[in-house]
Design a protein around this motif. Sequence first.
Motif, PDB file in Angstrom:
ATOM      1  N   GLY A   3       0.732  -1.248   0.053  1.00 54.42           N
ATOM      2  CA  GLY A   3      -0.004   0.051   0.041  1.00 54.42           C
ATOM      3  C   GLY A   3       0.764   1.199  -0.037  1.00 54.42           C
ATOM      4  N   ARG A   4       0.176   2.358   0.415  1.00 50.92           N
ATOM      5  CA  ARG A   4       0.767   3.604   0.566  1.00 50.92           C
ATOM      6  C   ARG A   4       0.245   4.365   1.888  1.00 50.92           C
ATOM      7  NH1 ARG A   4      -0.213   7.906  -3.450  1.00 50.92           N
ATOM      8  NH2 ARG A   4      -2.381   7.150  -3.232  1.00 50.92           N
ATOM      9  N   ILE A   5       1.147   5.044   2.374  1.00 49.10           N
ATOM     10  CA  ILE A   5       0.730   5.613   3.633  1.00 49.10           C
ATOM     11  C   ILE A   5       1.262   7.217   3.679  1.00 49.10           C
ATOM     12  CG2 ILE A   5       1.571   5.930   6.125  1.00 49.10           C
ATOM     13  CD1 ILE A   5      -0.193   3.569   5.667  1.00 49.10           C
ATOM     14  N   LYS A   6       0.486   8.088   4.016  1.00 51.07           N
ATOM     15  CA  LYS A   6       0.526   9.659   3.955  1.00 51.07           C
ATOM     16  C   LYS A   6       0.968   9.828   5.327  1.00 51.07           C
ATOM     17  CE  LYS A   6      -2.453  12.895   3.694  1.00 51.07           C
ATOM     18  NZ  LYS A   6      -3.653  13.755   3.222  1.00 51.07           N
ATOM     19  N   LEU A   7       2.171  10.293   5.742  1.00 54.93           N
ATOM     20  CA  LEU A   7       2.409  10.886   7.209  1.00 54.93           C
ATOM     21  C   LEU A   7       2.401  12.518   7.049  1.00 54.93           C
ATOM     22  CD1 LEU A   7       3.516   8.890   9.373  1.00 54.93           C
ATOM     23  CD2 LEU A   7       5.875   9.841   8.538  1.00 54.93           C
ATOM     24  N   THR A   8       1.773  12.803   8.109  1.00 54.54           N
ATOM     25  CA  THR A   8       1.547  13.977   8.108  1.00 54.54           C
ATOM     26  C   THR A   8       2.326  14.669   9.446  1.00 54.54           C
ATOM     27  OG1 THR A   8      -0.689  14.301   7.460  1.00 54.54           O
ATOM     28  CG2 THR A   8      -0.212  16.122   8.767  1.00 54.54           C
ATOM     29  N   THR A   9       3.338  15.630   9.419  1.00 55.11           N
ATOM     30  CA  THR A   9       4.176  16.094  10.556  1.00 55.11           C
ATOM     31  C   THR A   9       3.877  17.933  10.505  1.00 55.11           C
ATOM     32  OG1 THR A   9       6.124  16.699   9.078  1.00 55.11           O
ATOM     33  CG2 THR A   9       5.997  14.554   9.902  1.00 55.11           C
TER      34      THR A   9
END
Length: 123
Positions: free
Chosen positions: A65-71
């Motif tokens: 899959g794909r993961i979006k990481l918000t910082t």
Amino acid sequence: MTAVTRDEAPVVFTGEGVEVRTQEMGGGMTVLYMRADQGMDLGPALKGLPDDLCQCPHWGFLTKGRIKLTTKDGEETYEAGQVFYWGPGHSPQALEDSEFFDFSPTEQLTGTLDHVTAQAQQE
């Protein structure tokens, strides 16, 4: 020596399109296996932590899959096949059905998982 497969690791959290399994590996580190359905967003469950973000560092490998990481500094997307380091101050969201494993400091990971579980029980 310690060895564990994903299916052998005990489930510590399930719900809202996510399953988390962990196993302490020694040396103050724990392996975490996560399965997340597309659209899963841990942001709401992280509310109340500093900056409303996970403060536990993770070293891992995205297997599906794909993961979006918000910082606080923005967003970054990770794809299957990538090794990653997610430093303190992040929130993951699954852009596709995703699976990954990571290694994290046991004490910090336990505190984060306790918080996420408590948040889920309030909903």
